[in-house]
Design a protein around this motif. Structure first.
Motif, PDB file in Angstrom:
ATOM      1  N   THR A 139       0.861  -1.192   0.000  1.00 45.11           N
ATOM      2  CA  THR A 139       0.000   0.000   0.000  1.00 45.11           C
ATOM      3  C   THR A 139       0.893   1.237   0.000  1.00 45.11           C
ATOM      4  O   THR A 139       1.827   1.339   0.791  1.00 45.11           O
ATOM      5  CB  THR A 139      -0.908   0.018   1.238  1.00 45.11           C
ATOM      6  N   VAL A 140       0.597   2.169  -0.893  1.00 40.43           N
ATOM      7  CA  VAL A 140       1.407   3.373  -1.057  1.00 40.43           C
ATOM      8  C   VAL A 140       0.637   4.580  -0.530  1.00 40.43           C
ATOM      9  O   VAL A 140      -0.518   4.802  -0.918  1.00 40.43           O
ATOM     10  CB  VAL A 140       1.792   3.594  -2.535  1.00 40.43           C
ATOM     11  N   VAL A 141       1.271   5.327   0.344  1.00 45.17           N
ATOM     12  CA  VAL A 141       0.713   6.586   0.845  1.00 45.17           C
ATOM     13  C   VAL A 141       1.688   7.702   0.464  1.00 45.17           C
ATOM     14  O   VAL A 141       2.894   7.565   0.666  1.00 45.17           O
ATOM     15  CB  VAL A 141       0.532   6.560   2.374  1.00 45.17           C
ATOM     16  N   GLY A 142       1.167   8.802  -0.068  1.00 43.26           N
ATOM     17  CA  GLY A 142       2.036   9.917  -0.427  1.00 43.26           C
ATOM     18  C   GLY A 142       2.590   9.833  -1.831  1.00 43.26           C
ATOM     19  O   GLY A 142       3.634  10.417  -2.116  1.00 43.26           O
ATOM     20  N   ALA A 143       1.908   9.112  -2.710  1.00 44.07           N
ATOM     21  CA  ALA A 143       2.371   9.046  -4.101  1.00 44.07           C
ATOM     22  C   ALA A 143       2.311  10.417  -4.763  1.00 44.07           C
ATOM     23  O   ALA A 143       2.899  10.623  -5.830  1.00 44.07           O
ATOM     24  CB  ALA A 143       1.521   8.055  -4.891  1.00 44.07           C
ATOM     25  N   ASP A 144       1.610  11.359  -4.154  1.00 44.00           N
ATOM     26  CA  ASP A 144       1.462  12.699  -4.709  1.00 44.00           C
ATOM     27  C   ASP A 144       2.594  13.630  -4.303  1.00 44.00           C
ATOM     28  O   ASP A 144       2.632  14.779  -4.743  1.00 44.00           O
ATOM     29  CB  ASP A 144       0.148  13.300  -4.226  1.00 44.00           C
ATOM     30  N   VAL A 145       3.508  13.167  -3.456  1.00 43.25           N
ATOM     31  CA  VAL A 145       4.594  14.036  -2.992  1.00 43.25           C
ATOM     32  C   VAL A 145       5.399  14.568  -4.172  1.00 43.25           C
ATOM     33  O   VAL A 145       5.855  15.709  -4.169  1.00 43.25           O
ATOM     34  CB  VAL A 145       5.511  13.274  -2.007  1.00 43.25           C
ATOM     35  N   PHE A 146       5.580  13.737  -5.202  1.00 40.56           N
ATOM     36  CA  PHE A 146       6.362  14.154  -6.362  1.00 40.56           C
ATOM     37  C   PHE A 146       5.469  14.606  -7.518  1.00 40.56           C
ATOM     38  O   PHE A 146       5.974  14.918  -8.596  1.00 40.56           O
ATOM     39  CB  PHE A 146       7.218  12.975  -6.859  1.00 40.56           C
ATOM     40  N   GLY A 147       4.170  14.576  -7.333  1.00 39.66           N
ATOM     41  CA  GLY A 147       3.240  14.717  -8.430  1.00 39.66           C
ATOM     42  C   GLY A 147       2.637  13.351  -8.687  1.00 39.66           C
ATOM     43  O   GLY A 147       3.032  12.359  -8.085  1.00 39.66           O
ATOM     44  N   PRO A 148       1.660  13.231  -9.591  1.00 34.76           N
ATOM     45  CA  PRO A 148       1.013  11.924  -9.824  1.00 34.76           C
ATOM     46  C   PRO A 148       2.030  10.891 -10.294  1.00 34.76           C
ATOM     47  O   PRO A 148       2.702  11.080 -11.305  1.00 34.76           O
ATOM     48  CB  PRO A 148      -0.034  12.238 -10.908  1.00 34.76           C
ATOM     49  N   LEU A 149       2.142   9.795  -9.539  1.00 27.38           N
ATOM     50  CA  LEU A 149       3.131   8.764  -9.849  1.00 27.38           C
ATOM     51  C   LEU A 149       2.451   7.399  -9.792  1.00 27.38           C
ATOM     52  O   LEU A 149       1.878   7.029  -8.767  1.00 27.38           O
ATOM     53  CB  LEU A 149       4.294   8.831  -8.854  1.00 27.38           C
ATOM     54  N   LEU A 150       2.513   6.652 -10.894  1.00 27.73           N
ATOM     55  CA  LEU A 150       1.888   5.342 -10.981  1.00 27.73           C
ATOM     56  C   LEU A 150       2.947   4.276 -10.683  1.00 27.73           C
ATOM     57  O   LEU A 150       3.755   3.915 -11.537  1.00 27.73           O
ATOM     58  CB  LEU A 150       1.300   5.140 -12.375  1.00 27.73           C
ATOM     59  N   PHE A 151       2.949   3.772  -9.455  1.00 27.34           N
ATOM     60  CA  PHE A 151       3.929   2.774  -9.049  1.00 27.34           C
ATOM     61  C   PHE A 151       3.717   1.438  -9.758  1.00 27.34           C
ATOM     62  O   PHE A 151       4.654   0.646  -9.885  1.00 27.34           O
ATOM     63  CB  PHE A 151       3.859   2.552  -7.530  1.00 27.34           C
ATOM     64  N   ASP A 152       2.489   1.160 -10.192  1.00 22.29           N
ATOM     65  CA  ASP A 152       2.162  -0.142 -10.789  1.00 22.29           C
ATOM     66  C   ASP A 152       3.068  -0.501 -11.954  1.00 22.29           C
ATOM     67  O   ASP A 152       3.338  -1.687 -12.196  1.00 22.29           O
ATOM     68  CB  ASP A 152       0.709  -0.153 -11.266  1.00 22.29           C
ATOM     69  N   VAL A 153       3.532   0.475 -12.720  1.00 23.74           N
ATOM     70  CA  VAL A 153       4.302   0.187 -13.931  1.00 23.74           C
ATOM     71  C   VAL A 153       5.802   0.319 -13.711  1.00 23.74           C
ATOM     72  O   VAL A 153       6.572   0.288 -14.673  1.00 23.74           O
ATOM     73  CB  VAL A 153       3.859   1.109 -15.092  1.00 23.74           C
ATOM     74  N   LEU A 154       6.247   0.487 -12.443  1.00 24.27           N
ATOM     75  CA  LEU A 154       7.677   0.570 -12.171  1.00 24.27           C
ATOM     76  C   LEU A 154       8.277  -0.826 -12.073  1.00 24.27           C
ATOM     77  O   LEU A 154       7.658  -1.745 -11.524  1.00 24.27           O
ATOM     78  CB  LEU A 154       7.935   1.339 -10.876  1.00 24.27           C
ATOM     79  N   PRO A 155       9.484  -1.021 -12.585  1.00 25.20           N
ATOM     80  CA  PRO A 155      10.137  -2.326 -12.481  1.00 25.20           C
ATOM     81  C   PRO A 155      10.708  -2.544 -11.084  1.00 25.20           C
ATOM     82  O   PRO A 155      10.989  -1.595 -10.350  1.00 25.20           O
ATOM     83  CB  PRO A 155      11.253  -2.235 -13.515  1.00 25.20           C
ATOM     84  N   THR A 156      10.871  -3.808 -10.702  1.00 29.48           N
ATOM     85  CA  THR A 156      11.480  -4.161  -9.421  1.00 29.48           C
ATOM     86  C   THR A 156      12.649  -5.096  -9.681  1.00 29.48           C
ATOM     87  O   THR A 156      12.900  -5.509 -10.813  1.00 29.48           O
ATOM     88  CB  THR A 156      10.464  -4.862  -8.498  1.00 29.48           C
ATOM     89  N   SER A 157      13.335  -5.450  -8.623  1.00 29.17           N
ATOM     90  CA  SER A 157      14.492  -6.347  -8.770  1.00 29.17           C
ATOM     91  C   SER A 157      14.066  -7.758  -9.153  1.00 29.17           C
ATOM     92  O   SER A 157      14.867  -8.529  -9.678  1.00 29.17           O
ATOM     93  CB  SER A 157      15.282  -6.384  -7.466  1.00 29.17           C
TER      94      SER A 157
END
Length: 864
Positions: A562-580
């Motif tokens: 669960t992500v809180v504060g995704a708006d700190v940088f502006g709208p950011l969609l974590f779903d499409v970010l790559p992981t290790s």
């Protein structure tokens, strides 16, 4: 002159004669015009002789006292604090004026209140204005608009924003006969709306005031101060909506007007400070502007007319720019700013506690962070806590309103919170959860938290009530000079420092642009387009900044995040970010977003769907017929309908528990009844964007009753509905709102549905294709029907989507974003399978019977 007025104010009413007021007034006017010190002594002698001749005419003397009081009050702005007793004496004399002369009494009350206001005594000034409006101007009067204007201004300084708006509106209406009063009322209205975080509603007032100012310039004499005020408000507005380029352009346009600012060097210096502020913020996105920002701030500090408080702010901006390159000079600048603010604060402590005292605490905190001694750290921490308490108390008096603005949106308040968190982290020996209490207090002031009545919670409550097994939380908070993320699950927690905010912001913008281009250029089941490589590189760069190894090391066993504060940088969609571990976070883990921790706790405690209650009730609203009047405003919209096969698939899953309507059959008046008792509502319809609105997104419904286009349901309309636990907005840009740091999802449909009572909302931040949306929806409903949580059903639907497309493109993953409680589940197949299972028994028995007959026949034929 002041001594003469004071003497007249105290003179006994027993002395007056006919003609005395006129002779005395003439004497006072001559005395006032004189600059000859010897002649002034003669005036005093003449005054004594005139008083000796005075007879016993009380009414005439009352008029004299009023004249004397006005003569003094005309100079009250130049008086020091020690002269306030003089003002009180004059008030006694003016109180003897004729009772029916209300405008004169109101004039004095207005001037007295203005004196108090300029001395920072806002509460006393407000009481004076309030009494004058009640006592003297019940039936109207020439001073009413001025008093209302001052009342609006005082309400603003006292944090009573709603009352300030009402008073400024009344002042605008009553001041229409006086353009200057109307102009100032528009300015009060604009700055109040700005304080509420409504720059788009504020700007029309600013524009109107600017138009007035341009009209005045055509007159032989004009109010230069009023024009300058409108121009400064215009620049401030551009800063508030983060249009830093526009702010710089306006400053350069206005400051080039040599005639207007010829006699106002201090205002011109302030305009230059605003230019330096805009450039220092702009260079975070474009570092090549950093030398220009440094040059403007340094030249501003050389202006001798710059006010001390403005000089302190310029020093602070300059120190922030220097912190990464020249720490020694940065410290000097902080020390200078602190000295200026401390000196000003001790003499004018009551004047601007909501801003300047907080700014002083920020500077003191930043200085303390450069010390290894615990004593200055504790002292600075306590000062910041006090400043935060003042700000929170003021914010508590502002109106609770949907789509309002969170605490962090305000200038400098983000820095106050972040500096406090840093100080508490340095003193973490005594505090297991540094910064938690302050964060919860601030997050509880977000507009959605206030609308729901969500309150602060403890870390233990978060772990017990919000986090399931193998679920973790990422809470991003702005800090100084680096951004922080709190990583926690049921077993552990850790603060992780990220890169500087401007680096993350640049990476986020690059990725957002690349992703938008990919979505526009990509088609389903086609090879990866060239724009995909650009998006892939940008995604990896952004992931390295917001999901560094220190974060990923803690979440290796998480199945959901669960992500809180995704708006700190502006709208950011974590779903499409790559992981290790994988290519996309959203296809690897169940991802959900929360506006704040208090809202998350509220949703977790609320009564959600009962997983054992059987098949949920489902409402589907789909299709669109765009009428000509609507198409004029939104020409990109086209008609579409949902194919029958999709309806058949949903009916197969939900049976008679599903109801379906086309959007053409649905009006706002129908929605309330059709959503009542529903568990899941899906909207496969158009949304529209109106950038003039604070919350720009609306739903396109059926024809209006007057035939003038389609009905539209905006966020304020949605909030009045009976919202089901789960809402699926399969609509283009349904997740679009105005990004506000510290108040995520406050201005979009996700926040509106949560406010209306939903527990989870799926929205799309990008455009969708109908075919993809239908395939995705079928997959999502299938996994939801297996009893999976909303977040996990979304994850598995993404996996199915990637498998179908075969491209592995992020463009296939931007369909929906889950906002709210991702742990809720609906048991669909468990209840259906029991009924359908019994239905298979007759078929099974019949089949066995047929096999038995065949076996018998085969055996007999074999025996022969």
């Amino acid at each position: 002159m002041g001594h003469a007025a004071l003497w007249l104010a105290l003179v006994s009413p027993a002395t007056a004669q006919e003609g005395f007021p006129e002779r005395l007034q003439e004497l006072l006017e001559d005395w006032d015009a004189s600059t000859d010190q010897e002649r002034n002594v003669e005036f005093q002698d003449e005054l004594w002789l005139l008083l000796d001749e005075a007879g016993d005419f009380p009414e005439a003397l009352a008029g004299v006292r009023e004249t004397a009081g006005r003569a003094l009050l005309d100079r009250v702005q130049d008086l020091g604090e020690e002269e306030f007793e003089l003002l009180e004496l004059v008030s006694e004399a003016v109180a003897m004026a004729r009772p029916q002369d209300q405008p004169s009494r109101a004039y004095w009350e207005w001037r007295k209140a203005a004196f108090l206001r300029n001395r920072g005594r806002f509460a006393e000034a407000f009481a004076t204005v309030d009494a004058a409006l009640d006592q003297y101007l019940e039936a109207g009067g020439g001073q009413r608009s001025s008093l209302l204007l001052l009342q609006a201004d005082l309400n603003f300084h006292l944090g009573n924003f709603e009352e300030a708006l009402l008073a400024s509106d009344r002042a605008v209406q009553e001041g229409e006969r006086d353009p200057r009063v109307e102009h100032r009322a528009l300015m009060v209205r604009a700055k109040t709306l700005m304080a509420l975080g409504l720059p788009d509603q504020a700007y029309p007032s600013v524009q109107q005031a600017l138009r007035q100012a341009k009209d005045w310039r055509r007159q032989p004499s004009y109010d230069a101060g009023a024009i300058q005020s409108a121009q400064i408000h215009a620049v401030s507005h551009r800063l508030a909506i983060e249009d830093y380029e526009g702010a710089v352009a306006l400053v350069r346009e206005f400051s080039s007007d040599e005639e207007l600012y010829a006699n106002s060097p201090e205002i011109l210096a302030y305009l230059r400070l605003l230019e330096g502020q805009a450039l220092s913020l702009l260079q975070r996105k474009d570092p090549s502007l950093r030398p220009q920002a440094l040059a403007v701030l340094r030249s501003t500090l050389e202006e001798p007319t710059l006010r001390e408080t403005d000089r302190a702010e310029a020093e602070l901006f300059l120190a922030d720019l220097l912190i990464a390159s020249d720490e020694s000079e940065a410290r000097q600048r902080y020390v200078s700013a602190h000295g200026l603010l401390e000196s000003w604060r001790t003499t004018e402590a009551a004047s601007q506690p909501l801003y300047w005292n907080g700014l002083d605490a920020i500077v003191a905190g930043r200085l303390a962070l450069r010390s290894d001694e615990p004593s200055p750290l504790r002292l600075a921490r306590d000062r910041l806590r006090d400043a935060l308490a003042v700000l929170l108390e003021s914010w508590s008096r502002s109106p609770d309103r949907s789509g309002g603005v969170g605490f962090l949106f305000f200038s400098r308040r983000r820095e106050l919170l972040s500096t406090l968190i840093q100080l508490e982290r340095r003193l973490a020996d005594a505090e297991e959860w540094p910064g938690w209490a302050a964060l919860m207090q601030v997050q509880g002031k977000g507009s959605l938290a206030r609308a729901l009545g969500a309150e602060s919670v403890s870390p233990d409550q978060v772990r017990q009530e919000m986090l399931a097994e193998n679920q973790g939380l990422l809470m991003y908070v702005p800090s100084w000079p680096q951004t922080l993320v709190l990583v926690m699950d049921r077993e552990q927690h850790r603060w992780v420092e990220l890169a500087e905010g401007w680096r993350i912001e640049r990476a986020r913008r690059d990725h957002h642009q690349a992703l938008s281009s990919l979505v526009e250029s990509s088609a389903p089941r086609e090879p990866r387009p060239p724009s995909a490589e650009r998006e892939r590189r940008a995604a990896h760069q952004l992931a390295d900044l917001v999901l560094p190894a220190a974060v990923q090391a803690m979440w290796k066993d998480w199945e959901a995040v669960t992500v809180v504060g995704a708006d700190v940088f502006g709208p950011l969609l974590f779903d499409v970010l790559p992981t290790s571990l994988g290519e996309f976070l959203g296809a690897e883990r169940a991802v959900s977003y929360l506006p704040s921790i208090p809202v998350g706790a509220f949703l977790a405690r609320s009564q959600g769907p009962d997983a054992g209650s059987g098949i949920p009730r489902v409402a589907l609203f789909s299709g669109a017929r765009v009428l000509p009047k609507t198409r004029v405003q939104w020409p990109e919209l086209s008609d579409f309908s949902v194919p029958d096969r999709f309806l058949v698939s949903l009916r197969k899953r939900y049976g008679s528990r599903m109801s379906a309507w086309t959007s053409e059959e649905t009006r706002l008046s129908h929605l309330e009844a059709r959503l009542h008792g529903v568990d899941i509502a899906q909207f496969l319809i158009h949304t529209v964007q109106d950038r003039r609105r604070e919350r720009p997104t609306g739903l396109l419904l059926g024809p209006r009753s007057d035939g003038q286009g389609n009905e539209l349901a905006w966020c304020t309309d949605v909030e009045q509905l009976a919202a089901p636990p789960l809402v699926i907005m399969t609509s283009c840009q349904s997740g679009v709102g105005r990004a506000r740091s510290g108040d995520s999802f406050a201005t979009d449909l996700a926040g509106a549905w949560l406010h209306a009572g939903s527990h989870a909302v799926l929205v799309s931040p990008f455009d969708l294709r109908v075919g993809e949306a239908l395939e995705f929806s079928e997959s999502f409903h299938q996994h939801l029907g297996r009893g999976q949580s909303t977040a996990k059903a979304l994850m598995h639907a993404r996996q199915d989507q990637l498998s179908r497309s075969g491209s592995g493109s992020a463009a296939q993953l931007v369909s929906l974003q889950l906002v709210g409680n991702g742990n809720q589940a609906f048991a669909v197949e468990s209840s259906r399978s029991a009924k359908e299972g019994w239905a298979w028994w007759p078929r099974l028995l019949g089949g066995l019977g047929v096999l038995s007959v065949i076996a018998v026949v085969w055996k007999r034929s074999s025996s022969r």
